[in-house]
Design an enzyme around this catalytic site. Structure first.
Site, PDB file in Angstrom:
ATOM      1  N   HIS A  44      38.031  44.741  40.785  1.00 15.83           N
ATOM      2  CA  HIS A  44      37.005  44.043  39.976  1.00 15.83           C
ATOM      3  C   HIS A  44      37.460  43.731  39.334  1.00 15.83           C
ATOM      4  O   HIS A  44      37.881  43.905  38.005  1.00 15.83           O
ATOM      5  CB  HIS A  44      35.830  44.228  39.899  1.00 15.83           C
ATOM      6  CG  HIS A  44      34.638  45.082  40.725  1.00 15.83           C
ATOM      7  ND1 HIS A  44      34.508  45.841  41.790  1.00 15.83           N
ATOM      8  CD2 HIS A  44      33.683  44.188  41.349  1.00 15.83           C
ATOM      9  CE1 HIS A  44      33.248  46.357  42.319  1.00 15.83           C
ATOM     10  NE2 HIS A  44      33.077  45.334  42.417  1.00 15.83           N
ATOM     11  N   ASN A  69      43.482  50.496  38.055  1.00 14.42           N
ATOM     12  CA  ASN A  69      42.186  50.150  38.083  1.00 14.42           C
ATOM     13  C   ASN A  69      40.937  51.111  37.671  1.00 14.42           C
ATOM     14  O   ASN A  69      39.844  50.841  36.612  1.00 14.42           O
ATOM     15  CB  ASN A  69      41.717  50.502  39.598  1.00 14.42           C
ATOM     16  CG  ASN A  69      39.868  50.144  40.005  1.00 14.42           C
ATOM     17  OD1 ASN A  69      39.460  49.006  39.228  1.00 14.42           O
ATOM     18  ND2 ASN A  69      39.355  50.585  41.072  1.00 14.42           N
ATOM     19  N   ASP A  75      44.785  27.698  27.790  1.00 14.41           N
ATOM     20  CA  ASP A  75      44.846  27.872  26.406  1.00 14.41           C
ATOM     21  C   ASP A  75      42.970  28.694  26.108  1.00 14.41           C
ATOM     22  O   ASP A  75      42.301  27.918  26.684  1.00 14.41           O
ATOM     23  CB  ASP A  75      44.765  26.446  26.162  1.00 14.41           C
ATOM     24  CG  ASP A  75      44.022  26.848  24.036  1.00 14.41           C
ATOM     25  OD1 ASP A  75      43.568  27.626  23.584  1.00 14.41           O
ATOM     26  OD2 ASP A  75      43.996  25.313  23.808  1.00 14.41           O
TER      27      ASP A  75
HETATM   28 MN    MN Z   1      37.834  48.158  38.469  1.00 15.81          MN
HETATM   29 MN    MN Z   2      43.758  29.541  22.628  1.00 14.00          MN
END
Ligand code: MN
Ligand code: MN
Length: 282
Positions: free
Chosen positions: A120, A151, A259
């Site tokens: 996830h 994970n 950014d």
């Molecule tokens: Mn996970």
């Molecule tokens: Mn930034």
């Protein structure tokens, strides 16, 4: 005399007709995406022509999808107490049929037997307010092939710590993403899964902005706001200690070309993006 309900219906019909004929409709305000309060890291747009950086907003989280990698570039979500409840983990991993027509929809089968977890981005346990909210986290557009130790150990610890911070009276903005190609799972090194339809990323990063619960969030991020940035290898040899992978937002921006935190004033970004967090890790 008209029955009261009929009179109401007639009035409504007149009102609707009037509205439809009006020549100067009210301008619709731009929708506000709570998950992108601190910015859209890659300038993703919901234009299918932008198939490498396709904006896919959902009530529960917002992401940038890369059609040809078959995974998100990044997923961003707001985590507050309001999102946490008692809905059970749904475990209903499934294709995301909201992708543009003609795009391949990654299925849970793409990951089967690969030696990588369906990792996830926005965690199941961050979305427990309703069954529908929890279920949304199991869409395959919220998954990356993630080395099981990354994970289940490294990432699980960081996710748990994020919810601890919320329990301590904070609200968070969390961005998770990946870059590069090639990881190491329980069956060894792989660059792609399912005949190239899903790319295994080389690096997995997360940026967490920690604010005491309040309003006007982008405006109150200051040079003293805690920002946790981590960048981990997608390899099963990864340490369980997420804190040992702390880095700067600047380094993640350099590696990805994004950014981050672009809605925060540039002066504040300069300070908080150059700092490595050294706070508690649990
Ligand atoms: Mn996970
Ligand atoms: Mn930034």
């Amino acid at each position: 005399m008209l029955h009261p309900v009929s009179r109401l219906t007639a009035l409504l019909a007149v009102a609707l007709l009037f509205g439809a004929c009006s020549e100067t409709p009210e301008p619709t305000p731009a929708p506000v995406d709570e998950h992108l309060t601190l910015g859209n890291p890659s300038g993703a747009t919901a234009d299918p022509a932008q198939f490498r950086n396709f904006l896919l907003p959902k009530p529960q989280f917002t992401l940038s999808y890369h059609r040809d990698r078959g995974i998100p570039n990044w997923v961003s979500w707001h985590l507050t107490r309001d999102w946490l409840g008692s809905a059970a983990r749904q475990d209903d991993f499934r294709a995301d049929n909201s992708l543009p027509a003609g795009w391949h929809q990654v299925t849970t089968g793409s990951y089967t037997g690969s030696g990588f977890d369906r990792g996830h981005n926005c965690p199941s346990a961050d979305r427990t307010r309703t069954v529908a909210d929890n279920s949304a986290t199991f869409l395959m557009t919220n998954m990356i092939p993630q080395a099981p130790n990354n994970n289940q150990r490294t990432w699980a610890g960081l996710e748990e710590y994020c919810r601890t911070l919320v329990g301590q009276g904070n609200e968070l903005y969390v961005m998770m993403g990946n870059y590069g190609t090639g990881g190491n799972g329980t069956n060894g090194d792989l660059s792609t899964l399912d005949q190239g339809r899903v790319t295994v990323p080389a690096r997995i990063w997360k940026v967490v902005v920690v604010l005491p619960t309040g309003d006007n969030d982008a405006g109150r991020v200051s040079s003293s706001t805690r920002v946790i940035a981590v960048d981990t290898p997608n390899r099963n040899s990864v340490s369980a200690d997420w804190g040992s992978y702390r880095t700067t937002v600047d380094a993640i921006e350099q590696a990805t070309g994004y950014d981050l935190l672009s809605a925060v004033s540039s002066g504040v970004q300069t300070t908080i993006e150059a700092r490595v967090d050294n706070g508690p890790t649990q």
